[in-house]
Design a protein around this motif. Structure first.
Motif, PDB file in Angstrom:
ATOM      1  N   GLN A 167     -44.873   9.589  29.472  1.00  0.00           N
ATOM      2  CA  GLN A 167     -46.163   9.905  28.869  1.00  0.00           C
ATOM      3  C   GLN A 167     -46.120   9.706  27.353  1.00  0.00           C
ATOM      4  O   GLN A 167     -47.059   9.184  26.750  1.00  0.00           O
ATOM      5  CB  GLN A 167     -46.549  11.359  29.203  1.00  0.00           C
ATOM      6  CG  GLN A 167     -47.947  11.734  28.740  1.00  0.00           C
ATOM      7  CD  GLN A 167     -48.314  13.160  29.148  1.00  0.00           C
ATOM      8  OE1 GLN A 167     -47.478  13.886  29.685  1.00  0.00           O
ATOM      9  NE2 GLN A 167     -49.538  13.556  28.891  1.00  0.00           N
ATOM     10  N   ALA A 168     -45.005  10.088  26.737  1.00  0.00           N
ATOM     11  CA  ALA A 168     -44.854   9.919  25.297  1.00  0.00           C
ATOM     12  C   ALA A 168     -44.815   8.443  24.926  1.00  0.00           C
ATOM     13  O   ALA A 168     -45.415   8.016  23.929  1.00  0.00           O
ATOM     14  CB  ALA A 168     -43.583  10.625  24.820  1.00  0.00           C
ATOM     15  N   ALA A 169     -44.090   7.638  25.736  1.00  0.00           N
ATOM     16  CA  ALA A 169     -44.004   6.202  25.473  1.00  0.00           C
ATOM     17  C   ALA A 169     -45.366   5.543  25.616  1.00  0.00           C
ATOM     18  O   ALA A 169     -45.751   4.686  24.806  1.00  0.00           O
ATOM     19  CB  ALA A 169     -43.000   5.556  26.435  1.00  0.00           C
ATOM     20  N   HIS A 170     -46.116   5.943  26.637  1.00  0.00           N
ATOM     21  CA  HIS A 170     -47.451   5.389  26.849  1.00  0.00           C
ATOM     22  C   HIS A 170     -48.381   5.745  25.689  1.00  0.00           C
ATOM     23  O   HIS A 170     -49.170   4.905  25.223  1.00  0.00           O
ATOM     24  CB  HIS A 170     -48.020   5.923  28.160  1.00  0.00           C
ATOM     25  CG  HIS A 170     -49.391   5.410  28.474  1.00  0.00           C
ATOM     26  ND1 HIS A 170     -49.620   4.109  28.877  1.00  0.00           N
ATOM     27  CD2 HIS A 170     -50.617   6.009  28.418  1.00  0.00           C
ATOM     28  CE1 HIS A 170     -50.920   3.930  29.059  1.00  0.00           C
ATOM     29  NE2 HIS A 170     -51.538   5.073  28.797  1.00  0.00           N
ATOM     30  N   ALA A 171     -48.278   6.965  25.225  1.00  0.00           N
ATOM     31  CA  ALA A 171     -49.119   7.396  24.097  1.00  0.00           C
ATOM     32  C   ALA A 171     -48.773   6.619  22.834  1.00  0.00           C
ATOM     33  O   ALA A 171     -49.650   6.238  22.058  1.00  0.00           O
ATOM     34  CB  ALA A 171     -48.944   8.898  23.876  1.00  0.00           C
ATOM     35  N   ALA A 172     -47.461   6.359  22.625  1.00  0.00           N
ATOM     36  CA  ALA A 172     -47.038   5.603  21.444  1.00  0.00           C
ATOM     37  C   ALA A 172     -47.546   4.177  21.505  1.00  0.00           C
ATOM     38  O   ALA A 172     -48.011   3.619  20.492  1.00  0.00           O
ATOM     39  CB  ALA A 172     -45.513   5.619  21.345  1.00  0.00           C
ATOM     40  N   GLN A 173     -47.478   3.561  22.678  1.00  0.00           N
ATOM     41  CA  GLN A 173     -47.981   2.199  22.837  1.00  0.00           C
ATOM     42  C   GLN A 173     -49.487   2.139  22.601  1.00  0.00           C
ATOM     43  O   GLN A 173     -49.994   1.215  21.958  1.00  0.00           O
ATOM     44  CB  GLN A 173     -47.651   1.681  24.238  1.00  0.00           C
ATOM     45  CG  GLN A 173     -46.173   1.403  24.458  1.00  0.00           C
ATOM     46  CD  GLN A 173     -45.886   0.969  25.887  1.00  0.00           C
ATOM     47  OE1 GLN A 173     -46.794   0.924  26.709  1.00  0.00           O
ATOM     48  NE2 GLN A 173     -44.626   0.651  26.166  1.00  0.00           N
ATOM     49  N   ALA A 174     -50.198   3.112  23.128  1.00  0.00           N
ATOM     50  CA  ALA A 174     -51.651   3.140  22.948  1.00  0.00           C
ATOM     51  C   ALA A 174     -52.013   3.306  21.485  1.00  0.00           C
ATOM     52  O   ALA A 174     -52.962   2.690  20.976  1.00  0.00           O
ATOM     53  CB  ALA A 174     -52.257   4.281  23.782  1.00  0.00           C
ATOM     54  N   GLU A 175     -51.251   4.136  20.775  1.00  0.00           N
ATOM     55  CA  GLU A 175     -51.525   4.363  19.354  1.00  0.00           C
ATOM     56  C   GLU A 175     -51.252   3.099  18.547  1.00  0.00           C
ATOM     57  O   GLU A 175     -52.011   2.733  17.642  1.00  0.00           O
ATOM     58  CB  GLU A 175     -50.658   5.515  18.846  1.00  0.00           C
ATOM     59  CG  GLU A 175     -50.973   5.915  17.408  1.00  0.00           C
ATOM     60  CD  GLU A 175     -50.144   7.111  16.964  1.00  0.00           C
ATOM     61  OE1 GLU A 175     -50.227   7.445  15.768  1.00  0.00           O
ATOM     62  OE2 GLU A 175     -49.439   7.690  17.812  1.00  0.00           O
ATOM     63  N   THR A 176     -50.145   2.378  18.896  1.00  0.00           N
ATOM     64  CA  THR A 176     -49.808   1.130  18.199  1.00  0.00           C
ATOM     65  C   THR A 176     -50.877   0.073  18.436  1.00  0.00           C
ATOM     66  O   THR A 176     -51.292  -0.641  17.517  1.00  0.00           O
ATOM     67  CB  THR A 176     -48.444   0.600  18.691  1.00  0.00           C
ATOM     68  OG1 THR A 176     -47.456   1.600  18.471  1.00  0.00           O
ATOM     69  CG2 THR A 176     -48.054  -0.667  17.957  1.00  0.00           C
TER      70      THR A 176
END
Length: 225
Positions: free
Chosen positions: A203-212
């Motif tokens: 979930q954290a990785a997905h959120a980071a990708q979405a933010e980028t």
């Protein structure tokens, strides 16, 4: 004191009458924990305090007699009776509960009485509502007797048999069972924590990708006249 603790404190010979009374009053239309009373008495029979056949017989009798009295009350009082009860006891006889039960009766007819034994809501409504809806008594009686035998008798014997098997297994393999139970519990806890950690990382990785991705794309330009 809960109903199960109360029943266990009663003299063994009085348990039969108590179980029949509680189930009978519940079937009459008054919300009581009949199922808990039945299971508690069945577990007492596992220990040899009382006879399971006696518990089953009293429970069946209470279910059939209580439902029949409830049918008579419902037939005399009709729907206004439920409306009055709904105002006094909205938690158990509210309009939503009555509507759900009535739909079940309209759809299934006498089978609603039979299967209603196995559903807490319909177990309270079955007798009075069948009377209020003018179900022919002979149909009601057949479903009432069959449902009472299947639910009260079946539950008693099922709980008793499962309890006897569990008691024998625990007696013969108590230490092994304890070790296995602890092992399964520890493994389950470890697996649960591991899955939770993986889910959190994903979930954290997905959120980071979405933010980028949103940093360089999707910017709204001001509207030019």
């Amino acid at each position: 004191m809960h109903i199960d603790q109360w029943i266990e404190s009663v003299p063994p010979t009085a348990v039969y009458a108590l179980v029949g009374l509680i189930i009978g009053v519940e079937s009459l239309g008054i919300p009581l924990p009949g199922e808990i009373a039945l299971i508690t008495a069945s577990m007492m029979a596992v220990g040899g305090t009382i006879n399971p056949w006696g518990v089953a017989a009293c429970a069946i009798l209470g279910a059939i007699v209580g439902d029949s009295i409830g049918y008579s009350i419902g037939r005399k009082g009709g729907k206004p009776l439920f409306e009055k009860l709904g105002r006094k006891f909205p938690k158990h006889f509210g309009p939503d509960h009555l509507e759900t039960a009535e739909r079940s009766f309209q759809k299934w007819g006498m089978w609603a009485v039979f299967f209603g034994r196995f559903i807490a809501l319909l177990r309270i409504f079955a007798g009075p509502l069948a009377g209020a809806l003018r179900m022919p008594y002979w149909k009601f009686l057949i479903a009432n007797v069959l449902g009472g035998v299947a639910w009260a008798g079946g539950t008693t014997l099922l709980v008793y048999q499962v309890g006897k098997v569990a008691e024998k297994w625990l007696k013969d393999f108590s230490y092994i069972g304890l070790v296995v139970a602890l092992g399964i519990g520890a493994a389950s806890a470890w697996l649960f924590k591991r899955r939770a950690a993986k889910a959190h990382a994903a979930q954290a990785a997905h959120a980071a990708q979405a933010e980028t991705a949103s940093g360089g794309e999707g910017r709204l330009e001001p509207v030019k006249d």
